[in-house]
Motif scaffolding. Sequence first.
Motif, PDB file in Angstrom:
ATOM      1  N   PRO A   1     -19.669  -6.062   8.409  1.00 21.28           N
ATOM      2  CA  PRO A   1     -19.919  -6.092   6.947  1.00 21.28           C
ATOM      3  C   PRO A   1     -19.840  -4.717   6.290  1.00 21.28           C
ATOM      4  O   PRO A   1     -19.351  -4.585   5.170  1.00 21.28           O
ATOM      5  N   ALA A   2     -20.338  -3.684   6.990  1.00 19.24           N
ATOM      6  CA  ALA A   2     -20.301  -2.344   6.395  1.00 19.24           C
ATOM      7  C   ALA A   2     -18.874  -1.865   6.182  1.00 19.24           C
ATOM      8  O   ALA A   2     -18.539  -1.253   5.162  1.00 19.24           O
ATOM      9  N   LEU A   3     -17.973  -2.176   7.183  1.00 14.85           N
ATOM     10  CA  LEU A   3     -16.580  -1.764   7.059  1.00 14.85           C
ATOM     11  C   LEU A   3     -15.883  -2.544   5.959  1.00 14.85           C
ATOM     12  O   LEU A   3     -15.055  -2.006   5.217  1.00 14.85           O
ATOM     13  N   LEU A   4     -16.233  -3.822   5.801  1.00 11.09           N
ATOM     14  CA  LEU A   4     -15.628  -4.627   4.753  1.00 11.09           C
ATOM     15  C   LEU A   4     -16.036  -4.131   3.371  1.00 11.09           C
ATOM     16  O   LEU A   4     -15.219  -4.070   2.438  1.00 11.09           O
ATOM     17  N   ASP A   5     -17.308  -3.757   3.224  1.00 12.55           N
ATOM     18  CA  ASP A   5     -17.758  -3.215   1.936  1.00 12.55           C
ATOM     19  C   ASP A   5     -17.038  -1.921   1.600  1.00 12.55           C
ATOM     20  O   ASP A   5     -16.652  -1.666   0.447  1.00 12.55           O
ATOM     21  N   HIS A   6     -16.881  -1.060   2.627  1.00 13.71           N
ATOM     22  CA  HIS A   6     -16.167   0.198   2.387  1.00 13.71           C
ATOM     23  C   HIS A   6     -14.709  -0.059   2.024  1.00 13.71           C
ATOM     24  O   HIS A   6     -14.145   0.609   1.144  1.00 13.71           O
ATOM     25  N   ALA A   7     -14.089  -1.055   2.658  1.00 16.60           N
ATOM     26  CA  ALA A   7     -12.699  -1.373   2.346  1.00 16.60           C
ATOM     27  C   ALA A   7     -12.567  -1.887   0.922  1.00 16.60           C
ATOM     28  O   ALA A   7     -11.597  -1.584   0.224  1.00 16.60           O
ATOM     29  N   LYS A   8     -13.561  -2.645   0.448  1.00 17.62           N
ATOM     30  CA  LYS A   8     -13.514  -3.122  -0.935  1.00 17.62           C
ATOM     31  C   LYS A   8     -13.593  -1.964  -1.913  1.00 17.62           C
ATOM     32  O   LYS A   8     -12.923  -1.953  -2.955  1.00 17.62           O
ATOM     33  N   LYS A   9     -14.446  -0.962  -1.601  1.00 20.29           N
ATOM     34  CA  LYS A   9     -14.533   0.210  -2.472  1.00 20.29           C
ATOM     35  C   LYS A   9     -13.219   0.973  -2.512  1.00 20.29           C
ATOM     36  O   LYS A   9     -12.771   1.441  -3.564  1.00 20.29           O
ATOM     37  N   VAL A  10     -12.554   1.089  -1.330  1.00 17.43           N
ATOM     38  CA  VAL A  10     -11.265   1.783  -1.278  1.00 17.43           C
ATOM     39  C   VAL A  10     -10.220   1.030  -2.073  1.00 17.43           C
ATOM     40  O   VAL A  10      -9.419   1.604  -2.821  1.00 17.43           O
ATOM     41  N   ALA A  11     -10.213  -0.317  -1.946  1.00 15.58           N
ATOM     42  CA  ALA A  11      -9.248  -1.121  -2.680  1.00 15.58           C
ATOM     43  C   ALA A  11      -9.483  -1.044  -4.179  1.00 15.58           C
ATOM     44  O   ALA A  11      -8.536  -0.941  -4.976  1.00 15.58           O
ATOM     45  N   ASP A  12     -10.749  -1.084  -4.599  1.00 17.94           N
ATOM     46  CA  ASP A  12     -11.047  -0.985  -6.025  1.00 17.94           C
ATOM     47  C   ASP A  12     -10.648   0.371  -6.576  1.00 17.94           C
ATOM     48  O   ASP A  12     -10.153   0.478  -7.708  1.00 17.94           O
ATOM     49  N   SER A  13     -10.909   1.442  -5.797  1.00 17.47           N
ATOM     50  CA  SER A  13     -10.524   2.784  -6.245  1.00 17.47           C
ATOM     51  C   SER A  13      -9.019   2.916  -6.379  1.00 17.47           C
ATOM     52  O   SER A  13      -8.510   3.525  -7.317  1.00 17.47           O
ATOM     53  N   HIS A  14      -8.267   2.299  -5.413  1.00 14.52           N
ATOM     54  CA  HIS A  14      -6.803   2.359  -5.487  1.00 14.52           C
ATOM     55  C   HIS A  14      -6.281   1.594  -6.689  1.00 14.52           C
ATOM     56  O   HIS A  14      -5.365   2.035  -7.384  1.00 14.52           O
ATOM     57  N   ARG A  15      -6.880   0.430  -6.987  1.00 14.42           N
ATOM     58  CA  ARG A  15      -6.435  -0.363  -8.130  1.00 14.42           C
ATOM     59  C   ARG A  15      -6.755   0.361  -9.439  1.00 14.42           C
ATOM     60  O   ARG A  15      -5.979   0.317 -10.400  1.00 14.42           O
TER      61      ARG A  15
END
Length: 224
Positions: free
Chosen positions: A179-193
Amino acid sequence: MPRKLRPDAVLIQAFIAGALSFSHLHDLASAAGQDGWKAWAYPISVDLLLVAAWRRMRTTTDNRPAWVWFVIALTASLGANIATAGLLDLGQVPAWLRILVAGWPALAFLGGTLLAHTPTTPEPAPTTPAASLDAPESEPVPDALDVTVERVGEPAPELPPAPAPAPVPASVPAVSVPPALLDHAKKVADSHRASTGDRIDLATLRLRLGVPAPLADAINAQLT
């Protein structure tokens, strides 16, 4: 070139007021029985107490004692000005005024001593605000080496072939994602978008997270 002296109205007014007050104090002290040099010492004593009280008020935060002595010296100066304006017969000075004039040196000495030897209250130094304890801590990025990848086990050759497994939906990843890695990936994806306006692609996501390809595929599947 030498500087030209320019008259200052404030300084001229202060000189005139000081000279008149000095003269009135001298006349009152002389009429109260203080003759000779003693009559000239009284106005000096009153003015020095005024200056000492004023300087004390400028250099300390608790200036109430300085205000008391400033009012006492100012009352003595104003009283002499009023008394010598014709309201008092300087030829027959009352006894209570003679007592006040005679006791003034001791009172002035007490006030000057208290003003000079009272400790000055230092102003509080500005304090640097400490870091807030409630500030959220940055979430640590999980290390790619700590991620455990579950692999599908192969059937043993000695056993009969196992029945075909049920088809796995395309939305369910074959690799478990913490879950921690998934949350971090969502933050990275949102920042890229937010920065590019486009959805992050699989190669960029894998490069930003630093994870193996199977794990990147599983994360990308859950981000859709």
